[in-house]
Scaffold this active site. Structure first.
Site, PDB file in Angstrom:
ATOM      1  N   SER A  37     -11.428  -0.959  -0.538  1.00  0.00           N
ATOM      2  CA  SER A  37     -10.108  -0.772  -0.069  1.00  0.00           C
ATOM      3  C   SER A  37     -10.168  -1.140   1.328  1.00  0.00           C
ATOM      4  O   SER A  37      -9.138  -1.377   2.091  1.00  0.00           O
ATOM      5  CB  SER A  37      -9.167   0.013  -0.488  1.00  0.00           C
ATOM      6  OG  SER A  37     -10.027   1.516  -0.012  1.00  0.00           O
ATOM      7  N   ASP A  87       0.831  -1.093  -0.107  1.00  0.00           N
ATOM      8  CA  ASP A  87      -0.108   0.137   0.070  1.00  0.00           C
ATOM      9  C   ASP A  87       0.820   1.179   0.106  1.00  0.00           C
ATOM     10  O   ASP A  87       2.104   1.261  -0.530  1.00  0.00           O
ATOM     11  CB  ASP A  87      -0.830  -0.241   1.147  1.00  0.00           C
ATOM     12  CG  ASP A  87      -2.301   0.599   0.803  1.00  0.00           C
ATOM     13  OD1 ASP A  87      -2.144   1.829   0.742  1.00  0.00           O
ATOM     14  OD2 ASP A  87      -3.035  -0.189   0.779  1.00  0.00           O
ATOM     15  N   HIS A 111      -3.496   6.001   3.526  1.00  0.00           N
ATOM     16  CA  HIS A 111      -4.317   4.730   3.164  1.00  0.00           C
ATOM     17  C   HIS A 111      -3.786   3.565   3.728  1.00  0.00           C
ATOM     18  O   HIS A 111      -4.685   2.707   4.406  1.00  0.00           O
ATOM     19  CB  HIS A 111      -4.101   4.822   1.305  1.00  0.00           C
ATOM     20  CG  HIS A 111      -5.377   3.720   0.933  1.00  0.00           C
ATOM     21  ND1 HIS A 111      -4.835   2.637   0.694  1.00  0.00           N
ATOM     22  CD2 HIS A 111      -6.477   3.895   0.560  1.00  0.00           C
ATOM     23  CE1 HIS A 111      -5.996   1.910   0.269  1.00  0.00           C
ATOM     24  NE2 HIS A 111      -7.049   2.742   0.116  1.00  0.00           N
TER      25      HIS A 111
END
Length: 527
Positions: free
Chosen positions: A360, A187, A217
């Site tokens: 996600s 990520d 994120h």
């Protein structure tokens, strides 16, 4: 949006660049709810054209005209003036490296396990002239963290807020769940956070010196796994820059490194539309090594799922809201199962907390569940744990396996009591309406036995615009579903559908909250 988790003070919305979907994040606030009107679009765009899985043999290619635009890559949505080249053996690769000296061709990366180079060039003709003819060329595609795209969130969708664990059936001490399980997070990096501590990060892209400047994120993804499986060990590969941008070569490189590191699960909360042979091979090698890859379906509202979720052997996770309903942004197709994906409380950089939405977020919920089950000693591998979860998924939406929620929605409480007799639980899982090409509507009410004892003579009552309807389900074995189907009257406008069940013989349902369901019915807009 009607949501226990949508909060009134919208302190921050981070729109994250990418192709695979979207992630909407908001700073956590203590009070009531506010609608994000911009997220209400429901159009479903056409999926971009696919690309061949196998790379092209260089001997099969015709020459291009020197420095002209790299039309092949441009048309496929790939990175221009870059290719992967797979060689038959190491000697062939070494000969190529000598041949390109001083020829305007740069080596941008290598995958030794695959005898593959990533190269940049000014002239494709020049590159082809230096090859021996049996190499395989492949395109390199963008792979990104999700962003708002064509998919939206339907009116009435309900977020999870702080209720994720309770919704998943986690009511006791889960502090040891995930112990002994190693999870790779591919990520934007995982920043230090009070919830996470310090996580080992490996860097395949340049990172800002301060973790507070990283894209949060990856930190959010890790925190969602941590909530479910606090004992798991995390290892992070930063494959996306601060804008969330990466590509299929970097993702393949990180997967190969994660294999060497000996992880059990790889969580990839990223996606793209390009079918990369190098990434496909990395996924295959991970699967052969006994590593389970879990990835989001993507959040563009497409009728096909993103890569790497689309590859064989990868668990593709779609998104549902707190009512168990498919979220419009969640791509459909070959979905494995669906998990919470709206307004999930998660960590962020700088020690902050946010509300996080998108597939996600659904993928790490799935990773956390598999890790938790692995640690309980009943399963030898993540594949065993995943397979052990499937029979206890709750049905959702269309009856049985469907393209929106796959095999269903996980509930850990139900999974853990799956082999324990004496638990009685009948549930209405959906009031699902479909329309044919002439606009005729059909209602499907699905009842599932979510307990461990057979249900006999279960009484179903459905109140529709056509009136009150009743039915009796003679026998329903544990895990089995039964669907009551009836047409809705032509010309029915906005209305409400209510359904409920009653168990016979004085049986006490241990979870009466799911014995009834009310849904708003809205006919499709006329063309």
């Amino acid at each position: 949006m009607n949501s226990r988790g949508r909060l009134a003070v919208l302190l921050g919305v981070v729109l994250l660049g990418g192709i695979g979907g979207w992630a909407l994040v908001r700073m956590a606030a203590p009070d009531s709810k506010e609608e994000n009107a911009a997220s209400r679009e429901t159009a479903r765009p056409a999926y971009p054209p696919d690309t061949p899985l196998r790379p092209t043999k260089t001997g099969e290619r015709s020459a291009t005209s020197g420095l002209q635009t790299d039309a092949e890559a441009e048309d496929a949505g790939a990175l221009r003036n870059q290719r992967t080249i797979r060689f038959s053996d190491r000697d062939a690769l070494e000969r190529f490296l000598k041949a390109i000296e001083g020829r305007g061709i740069s080596v941008l990366g290598s995958l030794d396990r695959l005898n593959t180079l990533r190269v940049g060039f000014l002239s494709l003709d020049e590159l082809l002239s230096l090859l021996e003819g049996d190499e395989e060329l492949g395109l390199i595609f963008p792979v990104n963290i999700p962003r708002p795209a064509a998919g939206g969130v339907q009116d009435g969708a309900v977020g999870f807020g702080r209720g994720l664990l309770e919704w998943l059936g986690i009511t006791g001490d889960n502090s040891s769940w995930g112990s002994g399980v190693r999870i790779a997070i591919l990520d934007t990096g995982v920043a230090e956070h009070p919830l996470l501590g310090k996580v080992l990060n490996r860097f395949l892209v340049d990172a800002p010196a301060s973790e507070s400047d990283w894209n949060g994120h990856g930190t959010a993804v890790a925190s969602l796994i941590k909530q479910i499986a606090p004992g798991a060990q995390f290892e992070s590969w930063m494959v996306a820059d601060t804008s969330g941008y990466s590509n299929s070569f970097l993702l393949a490189q990180a997967i190969l490194e994660a294999i060497d590191a000996g992880v059990n699960i790889i969580n990839v909360s990223m996606g793209g539309t390009g079918n990369s042979p190098v990434l496909s091979d990395a996924v295959r090698l991970a699967t052969e090594a006994g590593i389970l890859i879990i990835a989001p379906t993507g959040n563009d509202g497409y009728d096909r799922i993103s890569y790497p979720a689309a590859y064989e052997g990868v668990v593709a996770v779609g998104a549902v809201d707190a009512r168990g309903e498919h979220l419009l942004f969640s791509n459909s197709g070959e979905v494995s199962f669906a998990a919470p994906g709206l307004d999930l409380l998660a960590a962020w950089t700088g020690g902050q907390s946010i509300y996080f939405s998108g597939t996600s977020g659904s993928a790490p919920v799935g990773s956390g569940i598999v890790a938790a089950l692995m640690s309980m000693g009943n399963y030898r591998s993540p594949f065993d744990a995943y397979s052990g979860m499937l029979p206890y998924l709750n049905d959702s939406g269309a009856p049985g396996f469907d393209s929106h929620s796959g095999a269903g929605i996980p509930n850990i409480g139900r999974i853990l009591r799956g082999g324990i007799p004496g638990y009685v639980d009948g549930a209405i899982t959906a009031n699902y309406v479909t329309w044919d090409s002439k606009g005729n509507a059909t209602l499907q009410v699905t009842v599932q036995n979510q307990g461990t004892e057979p249900l006999v003579n279960t009484f179903l009552q459905v109140n529709t615009p056509a009136g009150l309807m009743q039915s009796n389900i003679t026998t329903l074995r544990p895990g089995q579903i039964s669907t009551f189907t009836t047409p809705l009257p032509a010309g029915t406008g906005n209305s409400t559908i209510q359904s409920s069940i009653q168990l016979s013989g004085g049986a006490a349902d241990m979870n009466p909250a799911n014995n009834q369901r009310t849904d708003a019915y809205t006919p499709p807009a006329a063309n």
